[in-house]
Design a protein around this motif. Structure first.
Motif, PDB file in Angstrom:
ATOM      1  N   ARG A  99      86.794  36.167  61.044  1.00 37.66           N
ATOM      2  CA  ARG A  99      86.369  36.770  59.781  1.00 37.66           C
ATOM      3  C   ARG A  99      86.662  38.261  59.778  1.00 37.66           C
ATOM      4  O   ARG A  99      87.057  38.823  58.755  1.00 37.66           O
ATOM      5  N   SER A 100      86.465  38.915  60.925  1.00 35.37           N
ATOM      6  CA  SER A 100      86.745  40.350  60.959  1.00 35.37           C
ATOM      7  C   SER A 100      88.228  40.614  60.752  1.00 35.37           C
ATOM      8  O   SER A 100      88.625  41.712  60.406  1.00 35.37           O
ATOM      9  N   GLY A 133      89.780  39.250  58.457  1.00 35.67           N
ATOM     10  CA  GLY A 133      89.991  39.119  57.019  1.00 35.67           C
ATOM     11  C   GLY A 133      90.195  37.705  56.521  1.00 35.67           C
ATOM     12  O   GLY A 133      90.682  37.496  55.418  1.00 35.67           O
ATOM     13  N   VAL A 134      89.788  36.716  57.332  1.00 38.43           N
ATOM     14  CA  VAL A 134      90.055  35.331  56.961  1.00 38.43           C
ATOM     15  C   VAL A 134      88.873  34.760  56.186  1.00 38.43           C
ATOM     16  O   VAL A 134      87.738  34.921  56.584  1.00 38.43           O
ATOM     17  N   ARG A 155      77.285  44.498  65.793  1.00 40.26           N
ATOM     18  CA  ARG A 155      77.211  43.336  64.897  1.00 40.26           C
ATOM     19  C   ARG A 155      76.777  43.745  63.497  1.00 40.26           C
ATOM     20  O   ARG A 155      77.195  43.148  62.510  1.00 40.26           O
ATOM     21  N   ILE A 164      77.994  41.177  60.749  1.00 39.25           N
ATOM     22  CA  ILE A 164      77.492  39.861  61.124  1.00 39.25           C
ATOM     23  C   ILE A 164      76.015  39.746  60.756  1.00 39.25           C
ATOM     24  O   ILE A 164      75.564  38.714  60.293  1.00 39.25           O
ATOM     25  N   PRO A 176      80.929  41.311  52.883  1.00 39.96           N
ATOM     26  CA  PRO A 176      81.141  40.308  53.936  1.00 39.96           C
ATOM     27  C   PRO A 176      82.149  40.779  54.984  1.00 39.96           C
ATOM     28  O   PRO A 176      82.994  41.638  54.714  1.00 39.96           O
ATOM     29  N   ILE A 177      82.020  40.195  56.175  1.00 38.55           N
ATOM     30  CA  ILE A 177      82.848  40.614  57.308  1.00 38.55           C
ATOM     31  C   ILE A 177      84.321  40.682  56.935  1.00 38.55           C
ATOM     32  O   ILE A 177      85.014  41.643  57.253  1.00 38.55           O
ATOM     33  N   GLU A 178      84.776  39.632  56.258  1.00 38.99           N
ATOM     34  CA  GLU A 178      86.221  39.512  56.032  1.00 38.99           C
ATOM     35  C   GLU A 178      86.765  40.566  55.082  1.00 38.99           C
ATOM     36  O   GLU A 178      87.966  40.759  54.972  1.00 38.99           O
ATOM     37  N   ILE A 201      87.421  45.740  59.664  1.00 38.91           N
ATOM     38  CA  ILE A 201      87.001  46.271  60.961  1.00 38.91           C
ATOM     39  C   ILE A 201      87.515  45.317  62.026  1.00 38.91           C
ATOM     40  O   ILE A 201      87.322  44.105  61.917  1.00 38.91           O
ATOM     41  N   GLY A 202      88.169  45.857  63.030  1.00 38.89           N
ATOM     42  CA  GLY A 202      88.608  45.011  64.129  1.00 38.89           C
ATOM     43  C   GLY A 202      87.474  44.851  65.115  1.00 38.89           C
ATOM     44  O   GLY A 202      86.654  45.746  65.291  1.00 38.89           O
ATOM     45  N   MET A 203      87.412  43.689  65.745  1.00 39.18           N
ATOM     46  CA  MET A 203      86.298  43.466  66.667  1.00 39.18           C
ATOM     47  C   MET A 203      86.860  42.941  67.980  1.00 39.18           C
ATOM     48  O   MET A 203      87.693  42.047  68.004  1.00 39.18           O
TER      49      MET A 203
END
Lengths: 531, 361
Positions: A170-171, A173-174, B58, B63, B86-88, B92-94
């Motif tokens: 999800r992070s 971008g999906v 998080r 999250i 929302p996260i997507e 932000i890269g995790m």
């Protein structure tokens, strides 16, 4: 452990004797081939039987995937009212043997069935709305009966994949939908395939459902060759064809699902809240499945019993129930004991040969009941005959309870073994070793360390076998002592003569006992997971 | 990454007034937490395990929703009481501790997973660029279970960097590696982050990692960030004894303030770097780092050697003063003092840091 590489657990040899005899019988049946009959079979019987077997299996696969994956996805990803109820309710159809599901649906949709009548009046048509005794009816029943396999596998796949991968995706971008298609589903492939394989074996070896529907498949053909033509060789030869098909499916499932299972160490799992409308959709879909796969059949059986109690109830039913319970208890106890022996053999003497031998021992799960019963019947009679020649009239294995228990044990050894083995794998070798350093003997380690740790596995194995035997039909039908009926046999006999309402009481007994067993297993699995 | 014009001066991440309490727990995990990271900067957050570092990440990545305060990303609010992007949608890269590589995809597929909106040619170019940068171009077609821990780490990093995130969050990036590999990789990863001009926030429990990786550093303590600043500042000018204890080695000695910047201690008189503010009494605590002391045969000050730890070219001595307080000292490994022996020591540094005693309770 190196020193055990060459050690073979010789004591497990007898456990697999029956399966070896059975396969030997099937192999040797080809010494004598009746070409006339085979010509007839190939021309008129087998193509249809194989076509029915494979065709309905394919359709049922589609059915169980749609139902099983969707319901598992909903209960393991989203938070909505009733989620935890559905989480276990979706496995309840396992308590209903497919041949009982078949009775209920055939009755409802047959020409004079109440749903058929209702639909006919509703749609104002004179002809039948849907011909239930067809592939489609069969597919419906098989899908509803067997989807819990896929559901269970998928649920555990979805729950153990861990939140981390989902969050990473999800992070990046999906979206959720893309995530399901690109991540969750492909990663669950091994699980889904394992479920499909189990379901395929169940469908291929199904006897009761196909005969209730009057659709010929390979197992009913074997049964007919055996009971109708009294041709033992022929029955065994057809059996080999069935085993060959199962082998192909086994290889297929291995080929496609080659990669290993993926589990995540992070046990955190959160459920995504749904909006009110989405919640209703989810609840609606799950209720529909639960309704038609469990509630409707059970209610239908209860109504039957209620209506026909005076006519259908017979004190003999208590005998049947007693027989069913006894045989299930005895078989489950012995099987769990044998499973434990195999588990310990693998643990203490896990050489290649031992492991290979264990695999042979548990082959019963992939050998359809009909095949096993037919293949072992004649050698049992021959054994008695041989003893009779030596000691005079003896009847030990020919049509006795002992023979029945033997065959059932061989058939259902796998669940008992698998459940204990999966438990023993959690005990690290060092735990045993550290106990040895305190000077504990092997027996003491077994009693103090292994048995307590295996308790849950033993219990689950016991209950699974118990339920399987309770529902089992062909082996009991073929090898039981004369006049010794179980609930399942009674159901079969009543349905063969189209007296569905008289099959209701024994059916309901089976369903209720199995339901109880499933609830207990589910509780023990849950406490095992979270405790 | 693409914009070579005037570098953006606005902070990449602003966390302000963040509060968070886990359900069914009394103690809040975050209390009015503030944190700012400038664009292109690598910030390192250190803290004990279980102090809430991971939860902070998080919350930033989206999250978990937050109950008060705001999180701004590039000037835009992404988390507040009312809003939760929302996260997507956050870009932000995790980077997770155990890498969380997608097990069913190859290395190249893992890296390009987040590039599904890119044109195929661009996507391939991006994967090629990153794999080359991280020296993993030889394992592109392998699966995660076929590669080593260090390689996995690079793949996870490449995957996080691929969609050019506004911010990259790294959760204990080195904890699964053995120590030799770790030191080498810390350096490498810093290079990569700098080359790609990535803004990053790293949480770790290992201060050495933070020292070698970060531009700025912070100590996470009791639900908020006790101090945030340059590496030197944190080491030499800790704001309180907790920070001092956490960053670097050192001992705390009691002292008495004689003048504004002069403290009397068992080791002698000490000058403070800065004047103490809000000091209720004259009692203070002085931070003595191991490098502040030295061995001196002529010194009148004696201490009992209770323990020594060999570090190759030097020892760390644990010394007990007459009062019973312990101090630490670096000493060349040529010296051969026995444990139980008295060692003559002298204060080498002129200026030290002290804290008012009120923090003791």
């Amino acid at each position: 452990m190196n020193f055990s590489k060459l050690k073979f657990a010789w004591w497990i040899v007898p456990i697999s004797s029956l399966i070896i005899v059975a396969f030997f019988q099937i192999g040797s049946s080809f010494l004598e081939i009746d070409f006339d009959i085979w010509q007839h079979l190939i021309k008129y019987v087998l193509p249809l039987a194989v076509w029915n077997t494979i065709g309905t299996l394919f359709l049922a696969c589609v059915g169980v995937i749609v139902i099983g994956v969707s319901s598992a996805w909903l209960v393991s990803n989203y938070q909505f009212w009733g989620r935890s109820f559905f989480s276990w309710a979706m496995i309840m159809p396992m308590a209903i043997p497919p041949y009982i599901m078949a009775i209920v649906y055939i009755d409802a949709f047959d020409y004079s069935g109440f749903l058929q009548n209702f639909l006919r009046n509703f749609l104002q048509t004179g002809h039948s709305f849907w011909h239930i005794r067809s592939w489609w009816g069969l597919t419906l029943v098989l899908s509803l009966s067997f989807y819990p396999y896929i559901y269970l596998f998928c649920r555990s796949a979805f729950l153990t994949q861990g939140q981390e991968l989902t969050n990473v995706a999800r992070s990046l971008g999906v979206s959720r939908w893309r995530l399901f298609l690109k991540l969750t589903l492909p990663m669950s492939k091994p699980w889904i395939l394992a479920g499909l394989y189990l379901m395929a074996v169940e469908t291929l070896s199904d006897f009761g459902t196909f005969s209730v529907f009057g659709i010929d498949n390979l197992t009913t053909t074997i049964y007919k060759a055996w009971f109708g033509l009294f041709n033992h060789q022929l029955a065994l030869q057809i059996s080999s064809l069935l085993l060959f098909i199962i082998l192909i499916f086994w290889q297929l499932s291995k080929l496609i699902g080659r990669r290993r299972h993926f589990t995540n160490k992070d046990p955190r799992h959160s459920f995504y809240p749904l909006t009110r409308h989405q919640s209703w959709l989810a609840i609606g879909w799950l209720s529909l499945i639960f309704g038609i796969s469990f509630l409707f059949p059970v209610v239908r059986l209860i109504i039957w019993v209620w209506q026909d109690f005076s006519t259908s109830f017979n004190w003999r039913y208590l005998d049947f129930a007693y027989n069913s319970l006894t045989i299930s208890l005895i078989t489950a106890s012995i099987t769990v004991f044998l499973g434990l022996i195999l588990t310990l053999a693998r643990h203490y003497r896990g050489s290649l040969l031992t492991r290979w031998w264990i695999q042979v021992s548990i082959l019963g799960y992939a050998t359809p009941s009909v095949v096993l019963a037919v293949a072992l019947y004649v050698p049992f009679i021959k054994f008695d005959f041989w003893l009779s020649n030596l000691f005079g009239e003896t009847k030990i294995l020919g049509g006795t309870l002992l023979a029945l228990v033997f065959i059932l044990c061989q058939r259902f050894l796998s669940p008992a073994y698998q459940n204990t083995t999966s438990m023993i794998k959690r005990i690290s070798a060092n735990q045993g070793l550290s106990a040895t350093t305190f000077g504990a003997s092997k027996i003491r380690i077994l009693i103090k360390i292994y048995l307590p740790a295996l308790r849950n596995g033993l219990l689950t194995g016991f209950l699974l076998v118990f339920m399987d035997v309770m529902k089992e039909l062909p082996i009991t039908l073929i090898t039981r002592p004369f006049g010794w009926d179980t609930l399942a046999v009674r159901v079969f006999e009543m349905t063969s003569s189209d007296m569905f309402e008289r099959a209701a009481f024994p059916s309901l007994c089976i369903v209720l006992i199995s339901s109880l067993v499933i609830i207990v297993i589910n509780k023990s699995i849950e406490s095992n997971q979270y405790g | 990454m693409g914009n070579q014009g005037s570098p953006q001066k606005s902070p990449a991440l602003i966390v302000s007034g963040l509060n968070f309490t886990y359900r069914r727990q009394l103690n809040p995990l975050f209390k009015d937490l503030d944190l700012t990271i400038e664009s292109g900067e690598i910030g390192c957050l250190i803290g004990h395990s279980g102090c809430g570092k991971t939860t902070l990440l998080r919350a930033i990545v989206g999250i978990i929703p937050i109950t008060s305060g705001t999180i701004k990303l590039g000037g835009k609010v992404v988390s507040s009481v009312k809003e939760h992007v929302p996260i997507e949608k956050r870009n932000i890269g995790m980077f997770f501790q155990d890498y969380a590589l997608f097990p069913h995809l190859t290395v190249a597929e893992n890296i390009s997973f987040g590039l599904f909106r890119w044109k195929k040619s661009l996507r391939q170019a991006r994967v090629k660029f990153l794999t080359k940068l991280l020296a993993i171009d030889n394992i592109c077609s392998q699966f995660p279970h076929e590669i080593s821990g260090g390689q996995k780490q690079r793949v996870a990093l490449a995957r996080g960097l691929a969609p050019e995130p506004q911010l990259l969050l790294l959760d204990e990036p080195f904890s699964n590696l053995d120590s030799e590999l770790r030191e080498f990789l810390v350096f490498e990863i810093r290079e990569v982050l700098k080359k790609t001009r990535t803004t990053a926030l790293v949480v770790t429990h290992d201060q050495q990692e933070a020292f070698s990786l970060g531009d700025k550093m912070g100590v996470f303590l009791n639900g908020s960030i006790a101090q945030w600043g340059g590496l030197q500042d944190l080491y030499h000018r800790p704001v309180n004894r907790f920070v001092a204890n956490f960053v670097g080695d050192g001992a705390i000695l009691p002292g008495r303030l004689i003048l504004d910047k002069l403290v009397k201690t068992e080791l002698g008189k000490i000058y403070l770097k800065e004047k103490l503010e809000s000091c209720p009494s004259s009692l203070v605590e002085v931070l003595v780092r191991p490098e502040d002391l030295c061995y001196d045969e002529k010194s009148p000050l004696m201490a009992l050697l209770v323990f020594k730890s060999f570090r190759g070219s030097y020892y760390i001595y644990h010394l007990k003063l007459a009062s019973g307080y312990r101090v630490y000292m670096f000493i060349s490994s040529r010296h051969k003092h026995q444990i139980g022996q008295s060692v003559r020591i002298r204060l080498k540094s002129q200026f030290l840091t002290a804290f008012p005693l009120k923090e003791l309770e």
